[in-house]
Design a protein around this motif. Structure first.
Motif, PDB file in Angstrom:
ATOM      1  N   UNK A  26      55.455  30.142   4.016  1.00 11.73           N
ATOM      2  CA  UNK A  26      55.509  29.976   2.573  1.00 11.73           C
ATOM      3  C   UNK A  26      55.489  28.539   2.098  1.00 11.73           C
ATOM      4  N   UNK A  27      55.619  27.563   3.014  1.00  9.43           N
ATOM      5  CA  UNK A  27      55.643  26.155   2.596  1.00  9.43           C
ATOM      6  C   UNK A  27      54.873  25.210   3.516  1.00  9.43           C
ATOM      7  N   UNK A  28      54.560  25.642   4.722  1.00  7.69           N
ATOM      8  CA  UNK A  28      54.007  24.720   5.722  1.00  7.69           C
ATOM      9  C   UNK A  28      52.644  24.156   5.350  1.00  7.69           C
ATOM     10  N   UNK A  29      51.737  24.997   4.885  1.00 11.49           N
ATOM     11  CA  UNK A  29      50.388  24.493   4.585  1.00 11.49           C
ATOM     12  C   UNK A  29      50.406  23.504   3.434  1.00 11.49           C
ATOM     13  N   UNK A  30      51.230  23.751   2.426  1.00  8.33           N
ATOM     14  CA  UNK A  30      51.339  22.807   1.317  1.00  8.33           C
ATOM     15  C   UNK A  30      51.862  21.466   1.782  1.00  8.33           C
ATOM     16  N   UNK A  31      52.897  21.503   2.618  1.00 10.28           N
ATOM     17  CA  UNK A  31      53.477  20.274   3.155  1.00 10.28           C
ATOM     18  C   UNK A  31      52.450  19.514   4.004  1.00 10.28           C
ATOM     19  N   UNK A  32      51.764  20.231   4.883  1.00 10.72           N
ATOM     20  CA  UNK A  32      50.784  19.602   5.779  1.00 10.72           C
ATOM     21  C   UNK A  32      49.629  18.997   4.984  1.00 10.72           C
ATOM     22  N   UNK A  70      53.250  25.290  -3.016  1.00  9.20           N
ATOM     23  CA  UNK A  70      53.139  26.335  -1.997  1.00  9.20           C
ATOM     24  C   UNK A  70      54.340  27.278  -2.050  1.00  9.20           C
ATOM     25  N   UNK A  71      55.539  26.721  -2.097  1.00  5.25           N
ATOM     26  CA  UNK A  71      56.748  27.552  -2.141  1.00  5.25           C
ATOM     27  C   UNK A  71      56.795  28.387  -3.424  1.00  5.25           C
ATOM     28  N   UNK A  72      56.443  27.770  -4.562  1.00  6.14           N
ATOM     29  CA  UNK A  72      56.486  28.497  -5.829  1.00  6.14           C
ATOM     30  C   UNK A  72      55.458  29.616  -5.894  1.00  6.14           C
ATOM     31  N   UNK A 114      54.378  31.477  -3.549  1.00  7.10           N
ATOM     32  CA  UNK A 114      54.918  32.599  -2.786  1.00  7.10           C
ATOM     33  C   UNK A 114      56.081  33.247  -3.539  1.00  7.10           C
ATOM     34  N   UNK A 115      56.984  32.431  -4.053  1.00  5.89           N
ATOM     35  CA  UNK A 115      58.161  32.956  -4.746  1.00  5.89           C
ATOM     36  C   UNK A 115      57.774  33.753  -5.992  1.00  5.89           C
ATOM     37  N   UNK A 116      56.894  33.207  -6.831  1.00 10.15           N
ATOM     38  CA  UNK A 116      56.556  33.923  -8.065  1.00 10.15           C
ATOM     39  C   UNK A 116      55.722  35.167  -7.766  1.00 10.15           C
ATOM     40  N   UNK A 117      54.951  35.140  -6.683  1.00  9.49           N
ATOM     41  CA  UNK A 117      54.234  36.341  -6.267  1.00  9.49           C
ATOM     42  C   UNK A 117      55.231  37.465  -5.988  1.00  9.49           C
ATOM     43  N   UNK A 118      56.277  37.149  -5.238  1.00  6.49           N
ATOM     44  CA  UNK A 118      57.285  38.150  -4.891  1.00  6.49           C
ATOM     45  C   UNK A 118      58.088  38.566  -6.126  1.00  6.49           C
TER      46      UNK A 118
END
Length: 191
Positions: free
Chosen positions: A39-45, A150-152, A154-158
């Protein structure tokens, strides 16, 4: 099976992740727990890649990692045009975003899924149920911070459209779109 998912849900708890900054370690309290940074790795990378390119003198770039994209440009008047995928119809855009410096991250159920017994199962799980989240089809989020975007997304999708858009609207310098399970499109005020 629902009973198997129910038994595994006890292993889902971010409070049972132990971070020791002094020794640079991460541990999980319960046997059988697994840490997934999807949920966050690709955005960070992608954000780190943008930093490296900028430090090497690159003045304009677009870095794409799956549903995550980071762009930067020394020319604010020449933004990148980022297509927003229509989750209801493949190979069709539902809109565009114009971004000079920042990240666009999209979480959606339309690329990684399978159908079993006429039910669609995708890869974004609701931690409360242990099954795929059902409130949205797509959630693109724009932010200056790629890890946050990236985290948001995923979070707002859920969270689904109502709660998810409430979160987006409550944050500074964050915009987004949520397509709910019925295909209704919600956009933040600044989008």
């Amino acid at each position: 099976e629902a009973k198997d998912v129910e038994a595994l849900k006890r292993l889902v708890d971010y409070r049972k992740v132990v971070v020791d900054k002094g020794s640079s370690t991460v541990a999980l309290k319960n046997k059988g727990m697994v840490l997934n940074l999807g949920g966050v790795a690709k955005g960070y990378i992608a954000g780190r890649a943008a930093e490296v390119l900028g430090n090497k003198g690159i003045e304009r770039a677009l870095i794409k990692a799956g549903g995550d994209m980071v762009v930067f440009s020394g020319k604010e008047d020449k933004p990148f045009v980022v297509g927003i995928q229509d989750p209801m119809e493949s190979n069709r855009l539902m809109g565009e975003a114009y971004v000079s410096n920042g990240a666009v991250s999209t979480s959606g159920d339309y690329e990684r899924f399978f159908i079993k017994d006429k039910k669609r199962y995708h890869h974004i799980l609701n931690p409360a149920t242990g099954f795929p989240a059902e409130g949205a089809r797509s959630a693109p989020v724009i932010s200056k911070d790629p890890t946050l975007a990236d985290a948001l997304s995923t979070a707002v999708f859920v969270m689904g459209a109502e709660k998810g858009m409430g979160l987006i609207e409550g944050l500074d310098d964050v915009e987004g779109v949520i397509v709910d399970a019925q295909g209704i499109v919600y956009t933040s005020k600044g989008f």
